[in-house]
Design an enzyme around this catalytic site. Structure first.
Site, short mmCIF file in Angstrom:
data_model
loop_
_atom_site.label_atom_id
_atom_site.label_comp_id
_atom_site.label_asym_id
_atom_site.label_seq_id
_atom_site.Cartn_x
_atom_site.Cartn_y
_atom_site.Cartn_z
N HIS A 29 -22.57 6.06 38.45
CA HIS A 29 -22.37 6.09 37.49
C HIS A 29 -23.55 7.11 36.01
O HIS A 29 -24.15 6.72 35.76
CB HIS A 29 -22.32 4.89 36.06
CG HIS A 29 -20.53 4.04 36.78
ND1 HIS A 29 -19.92 4.40 38.09
CD2 HIS A 29 -19.90 4.99 35.43
CE1 HIS A 29 -19.16 3.77 37.47
NE2 HIS A 29 -18.79 4.03 36.13
N GLU B 211 -9.21 12.81 34.06
CA GLU B 211 -10.17 13.96 33.48
C GLU B 211 -9.73 15.28 33.62
O GLU B 211 -9.98 16.45 32.94
CB GLU B 211 -11.03 13.53 33.87
CG GLU B 211 -12.25 12.37 33.61
CD GLU B 211 -11.48 10.91 34.25
OE1 GLU B 211 -10.95 10.70 35.33
OE2 GLU B 211 -12.20 10.33 33.66
C1 LIG Z 1 -12.66 9.26 36.45
C2 LIG Z 1 -13.06 7.34 35.81
N1 LIG Z 1 -12.64 8.12 34.33
C3 LIG Z 1 -13.34 6.74 33.83
C4 LIG Z 1 -13.31 6.04 34.07
C5 LIG Z 1 -14.07 4.55 33.26
N2 LIG Z 1 -13.33 3.47 33.15
C6 LIG Z 1 -13.39 2.59 33.87
S1 LIG Z 1 -13.07 1.47 34.26
C7 LIG Z 1 -11.88 2.16 33.24
C8 LIG Z 1 -10.43 1.23 33.19
C9 LIG Z 1 -9.68 1.51 34.23
O1 LIG Z 1 -8.05 0.67 33.80
P1 LIG Z 1 -7.92 0.34 35.27
O2 LIG Z 1 -7.36 1.46 36.60
O3 LIG Z 1 -6.91 -0.26 34.74
O4 LIG Z 1 -8.08 -0.95 36.15
P2 LIG Z 1 -9.09 -1.98 35.08
O5 LIG Z 1 -9.82 -1.86 34.65
O6 LIG Z 1 -7.99 -2.68 34.37
O7 LIG Z 1 -9.15 -3.18 37.04
C10 LIG Z 1 -12.20 2.88 32.96
C11 LIG Z 1 -11.21 4.43 31.90
C12 LIG Z 1 -14.22 5.67 34.97
N3 LIG Z 1 -15.26 4.95 36.20
N4 LIG Z 1 -13.68 7.14 36.30
#
Ligand SMILES: Cc1ncc(C[n+]2csc(CCOP(=O)(O)OP(=O)(O)O)c2C)c(N)n1
Ligand SMILES: [Mg+2]
Lengths: 342, 470
Positions: free
Chosen positions: B269, B200
């Site tokens: 959230h 972000e």
């Molecule tokens: C700073 C932030 N941006 C966006 C989100 C929304 N979000 C939650 S999980 C996620 C994907 C994360 O992927 P990864 O790090 O690969 O973890 P996984 O869910 O695959 O375990 C996103 C974009 C968030 N929680 N925090």
């Protein structure tokens, strides 16, 4: 928790081949049981979500069980662990009570956070599990801080700091890497690389694909590990844990794994093919792999494994029962825990 | 015992859905994990997997049925060895059970009592009293969800101006985590609809840089909670540059996404950033309620040469309103809308709380209290004229916001009334706001933490010195 294995954790094995006979039967049983507990727990959580008993975001760990179970096999009493919102498996693997975790998912007073945190936010000082964090990447500086405290207190502990492949693109991860390397902080950075951050594959999000080299600019050694096989996780991560325990600073593991379910409960998962998922499930499932190994090598017979299945089912059944019967928090809880009285 | 197959909840905000089609027929054997049906939520079509194994004995809700409530039995699963007679009993049992269970914990969306979105009142009543500059009236409307209105606003502006592009996490191939950018990648291609990594601070800053170079980025935050990662770029880089450059360099950029509480997603959230961003000189801050607000104001925001923070609300995305069916519907930034005329008390709100105020006004009308409802639409610059005009008429004000009360938008409006309408006030300005605590996860606590229409009614009675009824 895994006493016999623990003593050998620091014995460095150079051959990558994994031989189930080099692990004690008690350890193998523990890995099997832990992975199965996570699997059954998560399936039940998915079911309770469908029934409306769990709300909001609920990120299941199904498919990734070998990662945390393997790394916990190398953990010692006093080590710290921290992760993101996909946290149920980590809590179960540290020995937190399935009842308390499930009751938190249903938002009840018997949950680890009295129902106030939910799926993404649970903590246990006793097990040194420091959450449970909803903001992608935020746990990485926090885990680095836990390592800072280990070094400061000279308590011999290390931090296992887990984050996703998607999280590796957050700036604060690299700010942490720099400080950890600069100050030789005792932290094992574990990327749970399940190939996707929500609907975006690693290829579409990360330049120069090999995530194990993301610490190279800071001199942090890194390596890839097969995260679908618990014994390979243990063998592969042993070197990293030795390095960190030896006071040599951080180590980065790119543990390759896969999540079977959608990102959270509301993800139709259109970004990957069904074949891709079913191929992983049928060919690389961590529980099936270990089971097959145990049977083929004659470590346990079918009946013994069935017994374990049964026991695990009971634990999960009790947890679900408890989570449904535990009352909602008292309305007065709305106003508690905002600040500590001083 | 045969097992009832229940309509599953497939998203945090789902209360009902469409059972699009069955993938299994009566008599088929089912294994745990088999996909048995497809279910449409307001966001997506989801596959529904069986948890138990057995034989599909009976389909209770046929494919193609709309409005199936979560937890309603949709089929009966027979275990090995169970026969017709068991099936009959089970069907009877299922039929006697209608809709979701009523105990509190099993209704996940309870935190949002379906706040009966009133169709946006056609502007007719607003003509009774003359505004200084009344909104134009329209002859034809089309019914649209807030989600569609936002998408159309972006699409129209992208057609109009090739410098406009949209960027953020999952905006392109996934078509938005909340499906706001649906269809944009197909129409505009990946040069103008850009999926970013989860980074972000990086992409917000990149957007500001591109805006310095006179492109017009729309930066989507998956939710505004994640804008906190980027808040330095929004405030230090976007909001202050024009001033620091002595007017020589500005930054036409829109930061948009859902703000405030969704449902049961807990403290990290669910929070409202209205007062955070409204605090900052150099930003414009918009918080639409209806689909018309969303459409007209997002178009205005994209055209505005300044940085604009555009605060949407996830729970409103699926609600439908009348949107003027005219070419190029643009609303002025900085202008509130009187949604309902009244004479006894002024209810001032923005975003989802406008719906709560409309509901409260209806209840109050039944008690003989005539409430005027002001939909602020823009928080900075605040339309003080519309607020003051109303206060001087009703002499009583209740402000309503979902965010925390301390230093909130309500506090600002209270101060405005003190400074500019003190002699007209017949009662202290009263605030209804979110509880001054991080958002709890538990269903019962979350409901207590969020303002409810009943609290608005109560506050309005109090400033009118009316005793509570019933
Ligand atoms: C700073 C932030 N941006 C966006 C989100 C929304 N979000 C939650 S999980 C996620 C994907 C994360 O992927 P990864 O790090 O690969 O973890 P996984 O869910 O695959 O375990 C996103 C974009 C968030 N929680 N925090
Ligand atoms: Mg991932």
């Amino acid at each position: 928790m895994v006493a016999s294995r623990r003593d050998r954790a620091s014995s460095k094995d150079s051959e990558p081949a994994v031989d189930a006979h080099r692990f004690e039967p008690a350890d193998l049983e523990h890995y099997y049981r832990s992975m199965l507990l996570i699997r059954r727990f998560e399936e039940r959580a998915g079911q309770l979500y469908g029934m409306g008993l769990i709300g909001g975001f609920c990120h299941l760990y199904i498919g990734q069980e070998a990662v945390v179970v393997g790394l916990q096999a190398l953990a010692r009493e006093g080590d710290s662990i921290i992760t993101s919102y996909r946290d149920h498996g980590h809590m179960l693997a540290t020995g937190m009570d399935p009842k308390g975790v499930m009751a938190e998912l249903t938002g009840r007073i018997g949950g680890y956070s009295k129902g106030k945190g939910g799926s993404m936010h649970m903590f246990s000082r006793e097990k040194r599990f420091f959450g449970g964090h909803g903001i992608v990447g935020a746990a990485v500086p926090l885990g680095t801080g836990l390592a800072f405290a280990h070094q400061y207190n000279e308590d011999g502990g290390i931090c296992f700091c887990y984050f996703g492949d998607g999280a590796t693109n957050q700036g604060q991860v690299y700010e942490s890497f720099n400080m950890a390397a600069l100050w030789k902080l005792p932290v094992v950075y574990v990327i749970e690389n399940n190939r996707y951050g929500m609907g975006t594959s690693v290829e579409r999000a990360a330049a120069a694909g090999d995530l194990s080299q993301r610490g190279a600019a800071y001199g942090i050694p890194g390596k890839g590990v097969n995260g679908m096989n618990v014994l390979e996780v243990i063998e592969g991560a042993a070197e990293a844990v030795d390095h960190v325990r030896g006071g040599n600073g951080p180590y980065l593991l790119d543990v390759k794994t896969y999540r079977y379910r959608g990102h959270s409960m509301s993800d139709p998962a259109k970004y990957r093919s069904k074949d891709e998922v079913s191929k992983m499930r049928s060919e690389s499932d961590p529980i099936d792999q270990l089971k097959k190994r145990l049977l083929e090598d004659g470590v346990f017979d079918e009946a013994h494994l069935k017994d374990i299945d049964k026991q695990v089912k009971e634990i999960v059944g009790e947890a679900a029962e408890f989570a449904q019967n535990s009352p909602e928090p008292d309305p007065a809880e709305l106003w508690t825990d905002i600040l500590v009285d001083a | 015992m045969p097992t009832q197959i229940l309509m599953p909840a497939l998203s945090p905000t789902m209360e009902e859905g469409t059972l699009a089609r069955w993938l299994k027929a009566e008599g088929d054997t089912i294994e745990a994990g088999d996909v048995i049906a497809e279910i449409e939520t307001d966001k997506a079509t989801m596959e529904f997997e069986a948890v138990d194994e057995g034989v599909l004995g009976k389909i209770l809700v046929p494919g193609g049925t709309d409005g199936v409530k979560v937890n309603q039995p949709i089929g009966i699963l027979l275990a090995e060895g169970e026969d017709e007679s068991a099936l009959e009993d089970a069907v009877k049992a299922a039929e006697s059970k209608s809709g979701p269970k009523s105990e509190p914990a099993s209704a996940p969306a309870e935190a949002e009592p379906p706040s009966s979105p009133k169709p946006e009142a056609a502007p007719a009543p607003a003509q009774e009293e003359s505004d200084e500059d009344p909104e134009p009236t329209y002859d034809s409307f089309k019914r649209q969800s807030v989600r569609e209105a936002l998408r159309d606003a972006m699409a129209e502006e992208m057609r109009r101006d090739p410098d406009v592009f949209v960027m953020g996490e999952e905006v392109a191939q996934y078509e938005g985590a909340y499906k706001i950018t649906q269809g944009l990648l197909a129409e505009f291609g990946d040069k103008r609809v850009v999926d970013t990594p989860i980074t972000e601070m990086g992409f917000a800053g990149l957007g500001v840089g591109a805006a310095f170079a006179q492109l017009k980025p729309i930066v989507e935050f998956m939710t505004f909670n994640f804008s906190m990662q980027a808040i330095d770029q929004i405030i230090n880089s976007a909001a202050k540059t024009l001033y620091m450059a002595g007017g020589k360099m500005g930054c036409p950029i829109v930061f948009r996404g859902p703000n405030g509480a969704a449902a049961r997603v807990a403290a990290q959230h669910s929070q409202c950033y209205a007062s955070w961003y409204a605090h900052v000189p150099g930003l414009k801050v918009i918080a639409p309620w209806s689909a018309a607000d969303a459409k007209g104001l997002l178009k205005a925001a994209i055209r505005d040469p300044n940085p604009v923070v555009f605060l949407e609300n996830e729970i409103l995305y699926g609600q439908t309103f009348d949107v003027p069916d005219v070419e190029d519907f643009v609303l002025p930034i900085g202008k509130a809308k009187v949604e309902r005329r009244g004479t006894d008390v002024t209810l001032v709100a923005f975003s989802r709380m406008v719906g709560h105020c409309m509901e409260a006004a209806e209840t109050l009308a039944g008690e003989g209290i005539s409430a005027e409802v002001i939909n602020l639409r823009t928080l900075r610059p605040l339309d003080t004229a519309t607020i003051l005009r109303s206060v001087r008429k009703t002499n009583r004000v209740v402000t309503v916001e979902e965010g925390w009360p301390f230093a909130g938008i309500g506090a600002e409006i209270g101060q405005l009334c003190m400074e500019q309408a003190f002699d007209w006030l017949d009662a202290p300005v009263t605030r209804v706001a979110g509880a001054d605590v991080p958002m709890p996860y538990a269903a019962n606590l979350e409901k207590l933490a969020l303002p409810q229409p009943a609290q608005v009614v109560e506050a309005a009675r109090a400033v009118c010195y009316a005793s509570s009824q019933g």
